[in-house]
Motif scaffolding. Sequence first.
Motif, PDB file in Angstrom:
ATOM      1  N   HIS A  77     -14.395 -12.333 -24.931  1.00 46.86           N
ATOM      2  CA  HIS A  77     -14.875 -13.207 -23.857  1.00 46.86           C
ATOM      3  C   HIS A  77     -14.686 -12.578 -22.486  1.00 46.86           C
ATOM      4  O   HIS A  77     -14.227 -13.219 -21.550  1.00 46.86           O
ATOM      5  CB  HIS A  77     -14.181 -14.581 -23.909  1.00 46.86           C
ATOM      6  N   ARG A  78     -15.021 -11.309 -22.397  1.00 50.20           N
ATOM      7  CA  ARG A  78     -14.917 -10.611 -21.115  1.00 50.20           C
ATOM      8  C   ARG A  78     -15.903  -9.453 -21.160  1.00 50.20           C
ATOM      9  O   ARG A  78     -16.022  -8.790 -22.201  1.00 50.20           O
ATOM     10  CB  ARG A  78     -13.485 -10.089 -20.947  1.00 50.20           C
ATOM     11  N   SER A  79     -16.581  -9.189 -20.066  1.00 51.34           N
ATOM     12  CA  SER A  79     -17.539  -8.082 -20.098  1.00 51.34           C
ATOM     13  C   SER A  79     -16.839  -6.774 -19.722  1.00 51.34           C
ATOM     14  O   SER A  79     -15.736  -6.782 -19.161  1.00 51.34           O
ATOM     15  CB  SER A  79     -18.711  -8.363 -19.150  1.00 51.34           C
ATOM     16  N   GLY A  80     -17.483  -5.676 -20.055  1.00 52.11           N
ATOM     17  CA  GLY A  80     -16.968  -4.365 -19.648  1.00 52.11           C
ATOM     18  C   GLY A  80     -15.847  -3.834 -20.519  1.00 52.11           C
ATOM     19  O   GLY A  80     -15.156  -2.881 -20.152  1.00 52.11           O
ATOM     20  N   ILE A  81     -15.628  -4.450 -21.678  1.00 51.34           N
ATOM     21  CA  ILE A  81     -14.553  -3.968 -22.568  1.00 51.34           C
ATOM     22  C   ILE A  81     -14.988  -2.668 -23.230  1.00 51.34           C
ATOM     23  O   ILE A  81     -16.133  -2.523 -23.645  1.00 51.34           O
ATOM     24  CB  ILE A  81     -14.283  -5.000 -23.676  1.00 51.34           C
ATOM     25  N   ARG A  82     -14.085  -1.711 -23.326  1.00 50.13           N
ATOM     26  CA  ARG A  82     -14.379  -0.471 -24.065  1.00 50.13           C
ATOM     27  C   ARG A  82     -13.778  -0.624 -25.466  1.00 50.13           C
ATOM     28  O   ARG A  82     -12.552  -0.631 -25.608  1.00 50.13           O
ATOM     29  CB  ARG A  82     -13.773   0.726 -23.351  1.00 50.13           C
ATOM     30  N   TYR A  83     -14.643  -0.783 -26.445  1.00 45.57           N
ATOM     31  CA  TYR A  83     -14.183  -1.025 -27.815  1.00 45.57           C
ATOM     32  C   TYR A  83     -13.874   0.279 -28.523  1.00 45.57           C
ATOM     33  O   TYR A  83     -14.662   1.219 -28.469  1.00 45.57           O
ATOM     34  CB  TYR A  83     -15.226  -1.796 -28.611  1.00 45.57           C
ATOM     35  N   ILE A  84     -12.726   0.343 -29.173  1.00 44.51           N
ATOM     36  CA  ILE A  84     -12.400   1.467 -30.053  1.00 44.51           C
ATOM     37  C   ILE A  84     -12.284   0.854 -31.445  1.00 44.51           C
ATOM     38  O   ILE A  84     -11.283   0.180 -31.759  1.00 44.51           O
ATOM     39  CB  ILE A  84     -11.078   2.147 -29.638  1.00 44.51           C
ATOM     40  N   LYS A  85     -13.339   1.036 -32.242  1.00 41.54           N
ATOM     41  CA  LYS A  85     -13.369   0.359 -33.539  1.00 41.54           C
ATOM     42  C   LYS A  85     -12.588   1.195 -34.554  1.00 41.54           C
ATOM     43  O   LYS A  85     -13.126   2.124 -35.163  1.00 41.54           O
ATOM     44  CB  LYS A  85     -14.819   0.159 -33.975  1.00 41.54           C
ATOM     45  N   ALA A  86     -11.309   0.906 -34.676  1.00 41.93           N
ATOM     46  CA  ALA A  86     -10.430   1.694 -35.551  1.00 41.93           C
ATOM     47  C   ALA A  86      -9.145   0.915 -35.780  1.00 41.93           C
ATOM     48  O   ALA A  86      -8.842  -0.036 -35.050  1.00 41.93           O
ATOM     49  CB  ALA A  86     -10.100   3.030 -34.876  1.00 41.93           C
ATOM     50  N   GLY A  87      -8.395   1.335 -36.779  1.00 45.17           N
ATOM     51  CA  GLY A  87      -7.065   0.780 -36.991  1.00 45.17           C
ATOM     52  C   GLY A  87      -6.119   1.266 -35.897  1.00 45.17           C
ATOM     53  O   GLY A  87      -6.469   2.166 -35.103  1.00 45.17           O
TER      54      GLY A  87
END
Length: 238
Positions: free
Chosen positions: A204-214
């Motif tokens: 629920h926040r814009s501009g997030i840098r997602y790191i899709k990993a464990g």
Amino acid sequence: MKKLVVLSGAGMSAESGISTFRDSNGLWEKYKVEDVATPEAFDRMPEVVLDFYNQRRRQLLECKPNAGHIGLAKLEKDFDVHVITQNVDNLHERAGSSKVLHLHGELMKSCSVNDINTAYDIPPANPDIHIGDKDPYGNQLRPFIVWFGEAVPMIEPAIKIVEQSDILVVIGTSLNVYPAAGLLNYARRGQPVFLIDPKEVNAHRSGIRYIKAGASEGVEKLAELLKEMKEVPANVPL
Ligand code: OAD
């Protein structure tokens, strides 16, 4: 040094062998929150609640910090790292993180039913709390855990820490539980916010840098990304 704040949840410790709550096979699939994690449950069935946390504590004693916990501790060389954790384990501390705030209490501590703000260390050699175990004033001991329906006293200091952060990193939380999940709102607009999780999480926040990993792999990737940020003066939007 830039202030790097980490908000961690159960996924942070998953690779150490501690179950999360809401994944399939998570703890809340096996137990009902209202049976083990509320003050009413403790009034109704104290043995059941004590047994639930005694099991959690015994399990924790078998676990070690994973590469994610250790990677975060190493970031202290280049950043002023503050960990705010929803976890009740002590794996951040055991990995070497020096500033750890526990929002939901600590498994290796007890408090009395009449004073939930005074905590006593539980010795690893004698890790269970039993009915009849008392504080120095004769009051029954209980786990030093923030149960559902109870106030979260550490939320105010946590908000201050997030407000002063230059970089926010969210790791392994489904962001379902408030007020912890609301902490993201206190990060400044435009400041870098990273989110490490193997699954999609809506922050629920814009501009997030997602790191899709464990957690372990994610913290390693984060450390790479942060290399270019450590030299930037504090409070400059990146
Ligand atoms: P959840 O179980 O709700 O969420 C765990 C998150 O960790 C999910 O987003 C998973 O995708 C992610 N995850 C799973 N494996 C991972 C891995 N190896 N690395 C990184 N992430 C992984 O747990 P929390 O959000 O922490 O409160 O739950 C918040 C609170 O709800 C807990 O503190 C607890 C619980 O009820 C109390 O008991 C008071």
